[in-house]
Design a protein around this motif. Structure first.
Motif, PDB file in Angstrom:
ATOM      1  N   MET A  35       0.850  -1.183   0.000  1.00  0.00           N
ATOM      2  CA  MET A  35       0.000   0.000   0.000  1.00  0.00           C
ATOM      3  C   MET A  35       0.892   1.242   0.000  1.00  0.00           C
ATOM      4  O   MET A  35       1.908   1.302   0.663  1.00  0.00           O
ATOM      5  N   ALA A  36       0.472   2.230  -0.750  1.00  0.00           N
ATOM      6  CA  ALA A  36       1.253   3.468  -0.842  1.00  0.00           C
ATOM      7  C   ALA A  36       1.220   4.207   0.490  1.00  0.00           C
ATOM      8  O   ALA A  36       0.182   4.365   1.099  1.00  0.00           O
ATOM      9  N   GLU A  37       2.403   4.642   0.936  1.00  0.00           N
ATOM     10  CA  GLU A  37       2.488   5.325   2.219  1.00  0.00           C
ATOM     11  C   GLU A  37       2.588   6.833   2.082  1.00  0.00           C
ATOM     12  O   GLU A  37       2.222   7.556   2.983  1.00  0.00           O
ATOM     13  N   THR A  38       3.123   7.304   0.976  1.00  0.00           N
ATOM     14  CA  THR A  38       3.261   8.741   0.761  1.00  0.00           C
ATOM     15  C   THR A  38       2.774   9.061  -0.645  1.00  0.00           C
ATOM     16  O   THR A  38       2.670   8.168  -1.483  1.00  0.00           O
ATOM     17  N   PRO A  39       2.493  10.341  -0.900  1.00  0.00           N
ATOM     18  CA  PRO A  39       2.076  10.699  -2.267  1.00  0.00           C
ATOM     19  C   PRO A  39       3.090  10.288  -3.328  1.00  0.00           C
ATOM     20  O   PRO A  39       2.711   9.899  -4.420  1.00  0.00           O
ATOM     21  N   SER A  40       4.374  10.352  -3.012  1.00  0.00           N
ATOM     22  CA  SER A  40       5.371   9.955  -4.005  1.00  0.00           C
ATOM     23  C   SER A  40       5.310   8.449  -4.272  1.00  0.00           C
ATOM     24  O   SER A  40       5.581   8.011  -5.385  1.00  0.00           O
ATOM     25  N   ASP A  41       4.949   7.656  -3.248  1.00  0.00           N
ATOM     26  CA  ASP A  41       4.770   6.219  -3.455  1.00  0.00           C
ATOM     27  C   ASP A  41       3.595   5.965  -4.393  1.00  0.00           C
ATOM     28  O   ASP A  41       3.657   5.090  -5.253  1.00  0.00           O
ATOM     29  N   LEU A  42       2.524   6.726  -4.225  1.00  0.00           N
ATOM     30  CA  LEU A  42       1.355   6.577  -5.086  1.00  0.00           C
ATOM     31  C   LEU A  42       1.696   6.983  -6.519  1.00  0.00           C
ATOM     32  O   LEU A  42       1.350   6.285  -7.470  1.00  0.00           O
ATOM     33  N   ALA A  43       2.401   8.076  -6.683  1.00  0.00           N
ATOM     34  CA  ALA A  43       2.810   8.518  -8.020  1.00  0.00           C
ATOM     35  C   ALA A  43       3.715   7.476  -8.676  1.00  0.00           C
ATOM     36  O   ALA A  43       3.597   7.215  -9.875  1.00  0.00           O
TER      37      ALA A  43
END
Length: 100
Positions: A1-9
């Protein structure tokens, strides 16, 4: 699961083009909900997906790759997304949200 916005991007940047396009369509549709918090979340996701799609288009233009927006995503991708949505619906039905 993405933990930060940069992980999601970073996760979005790894999606294949067809899947990205289908998810963008779904996010845009969900962003039109009347409930502001839901709409805001889906709008933010749609913006992230659209930014990635635009980045890819610009990259393709720079490398001389022809872009045909009229081509629909492959049926297999649409089938995969439909199956994901069906499984999501089953998972929600199995949960006891707010039932008393």
């Amino acid at each position: 699961m993405a933990e930060t916005p940069s992980d999601l991007a970073a996760a979005v940047s790894e999606l294949d083009d067809g899947y990205l396009r289908v998810q963008l369509l779904l996010a845009v549709r969900r962003a039109s909900t009347d409930e502001p918090r839901r709409a805001g979340m889906w709008h933010a996701l749609a913006a992230l997906l659209a930014d990635e799609q635009q980045r890819r288009r610009q990259s393709d233009e720079l490398t001389g790759v022809q872009i045909d927006d009229s081509v629909l995503p492959p049926a297999s991708i649409v089938a995969d997304v439909k199956e994901e949505l069906r499984l999501d619906a089953e998972a929600l039905e199995a949960e006891a949200f707010g039932t008393t």
